[in-house]
Design a protein around this motif. Sequence first.
Motif, short mmCIF file in Angstrom:
data_model
loop_
_atom_site.label_atom_id
_atom_site.label_comp_id
_atom_site.label_asym_id
_atom_site.label_seq_id
_atom_site.Cartn_x
_atom_site.Cartn_y
_atom_site.Cartn_z
N GLU A 45 0.85 -1.18 0.00
CA GLU A 45 0.00 0.00 0.00
C GLU A 45 0.89 1.23 0.00
N PHE A 46 0.65 2.14 -0.92
CA PHE A 46 1.50 3.33 -1.07
C PHE A 46 1.39 4.24 0.16
N LEU A 47 2.57 4.73 0.61
CA LEU A 47 2.61 5.68 1.71
C LEU A 47 3.08 7.06 1.26
N LYS A 59 2.70 11.49 7.70
CA LYS A 59 1.34 10.96 7.71
C LYS A 59 1.14 10.26 9.04
N GLU A 60 0.31 10.84 9.88
CA GLU A 60 0.04 10.30 11.22
C GLU A 60 1.37 10.11 11.97
N ARG A 61 1.72 8.90 12.35
CA ARG A 61 2.92 8.66 13.15
C ARG A 61 4.17 8.44 12.28
N LEU A 62 4.02 8.54 10.98
CA LEU A 62 5.13 8.27 10.06
C LEU A 62 5.66 9.56 9.44
N LYS A 63 6.98 9.60 9.31
CA LYS A 63 7.63 10.73 8.64
C LYS A 63 8.77 10.19 7.80
N ALA A 64 8.77 10.51 6.51
CA ALA A 64 9.81 10.05 5.60
C ALA A 64 10.71 11.22 5.22
N THR A 65 12.02 10.95 5.18
CA THR A 65 13.00 11.96 4.80
C THR A 65 13.92 11.38 3.74
N THR A 76 6.99 7.53 15.09
CA THR A 76 6.90 8.18 16.39
C THR A 76 5.78 7.55 17.19
N ALA A 77 6.11 7.13 18.41
CA ALA A 77 5.13 6.53 19.32
C ALA A 77 4.27 5.49 18.62
N PRO A 78 4.89 4.44 18.09
CA PRO A 78 4.13 3.46 17.31
C PRO A 78 3.10 2.72 18.12
N LYS A 79 2.06 2.24 17.41
CA LYS A 79 1.01 1.43 17.99
C LYS A 79 1.06 0.03 17.36
#
Lengths: 110, 114
Positions: A45-47, A59-65, A76-79
């Motif tokens: 699934e594309f992010l 996007k929500e708890r995800l950050k791509a660099t 960050t603070a994964p569930k």
Amino acid sequence: EDQVTQSPEALRLQEGESSSLNCSYTVSGLRGLFWYRQDPGKGPEFLFTLYSAGEEKEKERLKATLTKKESFLHITAPKPEDSATYLCAVDIYNFNKFYFGSGTKLNVKP
Amino acid sequence: DVKVTQSSRYLVKRTGEKVFLECVQDMDHENMFWYRQDPGLGLRLIYFSYDVKMKEKGDIPEGYSVSREKKERFSLILESASTNQTSMYLCASSLTGVGENIQYFGAGTRLSVL
């Protein structure tokens, strides 16, 4: 030879424990870098897409660099629902195909 | 929403059978792709197509062929299935052009060749 390498292969985190996944690449003429999430038995699934060094997407708890040699996916603070395999892929100029890494399997324990 | 539909989620075939895997996309995408995914090896490109009746070999085309008679449909054919073709097969489609060439994937077909 063009190559995409992801590390670590597997990562186990406690809920709330932030971390980063790495995707390093050795390709000529990067046109874009893509992150996907894949749940067991399903298609990727594309992010995110990143096109130039210094670019960031969230996007929500995800950050791509993205840098000139690698990309990071920061969680960050994964569930527990973030548990999945995360794939990166690169797209190169003059080709219509992606080169995929082998993925990082993330397991988030409650 | 982009939708890429693969005709079967699970298939079990015998060695030597001719196998057809079908993929349909509903977003008028020019490009379509077939990958196989094996543990530890990631996604490997088998064939892709950038237009109707056009096809290009990917990294592992041996033992496979493809057909694209209509823009929305891309078929993968295993001429004579072998046990080493047991795998997860993924179809994807995309537009062409920077900023538009995100590949969207189907749910996959898990093929077992006995």
